[in-house]
Design an enzyme around this catalytic site. Structure first.
Site, PDB file in Angstrom:
ATOM      1  N   GLU A  33      -5.307  13.370  -4.540  1.00 33.26           N
ATOM      2  CA  GLU A  33      -4.698  14.247  -5.025  1.00 33.26           C
ATOM      3  C   GLU A  33      -4.435  14.310  -6.559  1.00 33.26           C
ATOM      4  O   GLU A  33      -4.372  12.952  -7.138  1.00 33.26           O
ATOM      5  CB  GLU A  33      -2.919  14.178  -4.575  1.00 33.26           C
ATOM      6  N   ARG A 259      -2.661  -0.309   3.796  1.00 40.11           N
ATOM      7  CA  ARG A 259      -2.904  -0.213   2.503  1.00 40.11           C
ATOM      8  C   ARG A 259      -3.024  -1.662   1.721  1.00 40.11           C
ATOM      9  O   ARG A 259      -2.500  -2.856   2.617  1.00 40.11           O
ATOM     10  CB  ARG A 259      -1.681   0.231   1.628  1.00 40.11           C
ATOM     11  N   LYS A 269       2.625   5.574  -7.196  1.00 39.04           N
ATOM     12  CA  LYS A 269       2.197   6.591  -8.534  1.00 39.04           C
ATOM     13  C   LYS A 269       3.442   6.860  -9.393  1.00 39.04           C
ATOM     14  O   LYS A 269       3.403   6.964 -10.321  1.00 39.04           O
ATOM     15  CB  LYS A 269       1.692   7.840  -7.810  1.00 39.04           C
TER      16      LYS A 269
END
Length: 560
Positions: A33, A259, A269
């Site tokens: 994104e 992750r 983020k």
RNA sequence: UGGGGGAUCGUCUAGUGGUAGGACUACGGACUCUGACUCCGUCAACCAAGGUUCGAAUCCUUGUCCCCCAGCCA
């Protein structure tokens, strides 16, 4: 060796799918994104997605997941493209956006409504939350769930036409409000957002949600393996539900992996954004940031990053990898390639009293001790030098192989000197050393094979290039700042230290981003943003391993 | 107390019923005109308890611990 290459579970699946003929070719995607910079965790995903495809002769799409206008920005699109290609991956003509498919996604939504599998809900966001139930209690049907297909079609058409305000209605899948998996409790498919989209402009005022847009994009692009992180594991039933309705010719399979978390860093983020917005770091590309752009600016080679994630591996186990693992990869990558140079970060003046004042010798020095083919350079030597303050001690512990009063040390690629006199100021601080050199010990000549235990680096004072050198350390003082209640409290106050350094003059021509080793100190490169011809700025990429630090500790302890 | 995942040296990871191996770290040593590099060596693990089996990290049972999920974010 080739038959012992460890194959992670995803590559095993892919291998099997190719073998069985389930797919003629592998198609993957990296779907960021564009609402922030890519970080070390994304490196993992990029290497995996592009890696498995290229290894099998397949293809990978770089797809921007741009379904939330307002949060997303063109700046991030540029940064992401730069990061991915810098890492060494090529998407060819497969650069796409979820927004490329808005019309088709919309059509699927309409067909879902027609099949009575989706409905327009007019509950408020708060009410929807209430109706959703909790983790342990089932939800309840919205009163609007029973709307007719015709009414839903009409309402959805008017949503698209802009007749309603944000939040007035939402399109929901009709699945099961009592499902134990919350993602199946009639998830939202479309919401109203009267907002300009960075690509489609004002063409739309309704935007698809992630689950819907992402699944359909995968299907439209013929993705065979949709690789994502563990937190999407319980979205998979929804992913599959959507695919079951769509029945695409090539059905993608979602596979989740864990992750990659790096100790002493953050990869949220939101928090990275706070670091930037609050000015705690200089920006997304601050060399202390775990962003790809930050690491690139710091001087980490792309190959080191690729090596690092490959060593970390692909599994489903939560990982928190030590910083030392990454640093080792960086050192290993730079060790054979970075030319050696000399620089003094904390200068102490040395006067060679028996060296003719005004005389200058150009001494040859190897660019790499283990690789003669990298050639030689010349460094000026004169009667006044800078050495590292740490390389002298008045009262050293045992095993201190550097300069001490009356002691000898070799100046790298030059002469052996002896410390004759120590000059101190009123406070006792050493301000200068008077030394004498042994003219017969010039490197490579005379009795230059005379042994002294220590060798230190130096720079001729008259010729030194002044530079500001930035020494970086971990941004946080705890291994897992994600766990901290407030990350501000675990910031490392010493994450950046700037030194007024003296460099050997040949460094003047070094280009931005080009890594060299300052001998005995570490790997450094001119900062790509701040370095100027008349104001040099260098970054420390990573230190060298320092076994003296350990010995010194032990020595000091045994003396007390 | 719902659902979904995960537990192997300090860290990361192999193992797919047959000697628990590798990398990083740590520790010791050799070498050294970088206390770097390189080389050699050492320490170090199967979450627990039962069961199946000649043999279990692996299969079964029961536990324990950790992570994720209640955005009209992704």
């Amino acid at each position: 060796m080739s038959d012992t290459i460890p194959r992670d579970f995803i590559r095993q699946i892919i291998h099997d799918d190719l073998e069985s003929g389930k797919h003629p070719e592998i198609v993957t995607r990296f779907p960021p994104e564009p609402n922030g910079y890519l970080h070390i965790g994304h490196v993992m995903s990029i290497c995996l997605n592009f890696g498995v495809a290229s290894e099998t002769g397949g293809r990978t799409y770089l797809r921007f997941d741009d379904t939330n206008p307002g949060k997303e920005d063109e700046e991030f699109v540029h940064a992401i493209k730069e990061d991915v290609s810098w890492l060494g991956f090529n998407w060819g003509d497969r650069l796409t956006h979820a927004s490329d498919y808005f019309e088709r996604i919309h059509d699927v939504a309409v067909s879902l409504i027609e099949a009575d599998l989706a409905y327009v809900d007019s509950l408020s966001a708060d009410e929807i939350r209430t109706y959703r139930g909790t983790l342990t209690e089932p939800g309840r049907n919205s009163p609007f769930r029973i709307r007719s297909v015709e009414e839903n079609l009409d309402l959805f058409r008017r949503m698209r036409a802009g007749e309603f305000a944000n939040g007035e209605h939402v399109l929901r899948a009709k699945i099961d409000m009592a499902a134990p998996n919350i993602n199946l409790r009639d998830p939202a498919l479309y919401r109203i957002r009267h907002e300009l989209h960075q690509i489609t402009g004002d063409a739309w005022c309704i935007y698809p949600m992630y689950d819907f847009a992402h699944t359909l994009s995968d299907a439209f692009e013929g993705i065979t393996h949709s690789l994502c992180t563990l937190e999407f594991e319980d979205h998979r039933p929804l992913y599959d539900w959507i695919l079951d309705r769509l029945q695409p010719p090539e059905r993608p399979r979602q596979i989740e992996f864990s992750r990659l978390n790096l100790a002493y860093t953050l990869t949220s983020k939101r928090k990275l954004n706070e670091l930037v917005n609050e000015g705690i770091v200089s920006g997304w590309t601050d060399p202390r940031m775990p962003t790809i752009a930050g690491m690139r600016r710091r001087g980490y080679p792309a190959a080191a990053l690729r090596d690092f994630v490959s060593r970390a591996g692909v599994t489903k186990k939560d990982k928190l990898i030590e910083m030392g693992m990454l640093e080792n990869c960086v050192r290993e990558s730079l060790g054979d390639t970075a030319p050696r140079r000399m620089a003094v970060l904390d200068p102490l003046k040395v006067v060679i009293s028996n060296y003719p004042g005004g005389q200058v010798e150009m001494l040859p020095a190897m660019n790499h001790p283990n690789q003669p083919e990298m050639g030689m350079r010349e460094v000026p030597f004169s009667s006044e030098l800078w050495i590292e303050r740490d390389d002298f001690m008045i009262d050293p512990p045992r095993k201190f192989f550097r300069l001490k009063p009356g002691g000898e040390v070799r100046l790298r690629s030059a002469y052996i000197i002896r410390c004759d006199e120590v000059i101190q100021d009123a406070s006792g601080r050493v301000t200068e050393l008077r030394c004498s050199y042994d003219a017969d010990t010039r490197s490579g000549t005379g009795s230059s094979d005379r042994k002294v235990k220590g060798t230190i680096h130096w720079v001729s004072a008259a010729h030194a290039l002044d530079a500001s050198v930035r020494l970086y350390d971990r941004l946080f003082s705890v291994a897992n700042p994600n766990k901290a209640q407030d990350f501000h409290e675990v910031l490392n106050p010493a994450s950046l230290e700037t030194r007024a350094a003296k460099l050997e003059p040949g460094l003047a021509g070094l280009a931005a981003g080009e890594a060299v080793q300052f001998e005995r100190l570490g790997y450094f490169c001119p900062d790509p943003s701040d370095d100027k011809a008349d104001a040099r700025v260098f970054n420390r990429i990573v230190t060298l391993r320092d076994s003296w630090a350990k010995i010194e500790q032990q020595a000091l302890q045994s003396e007390t």
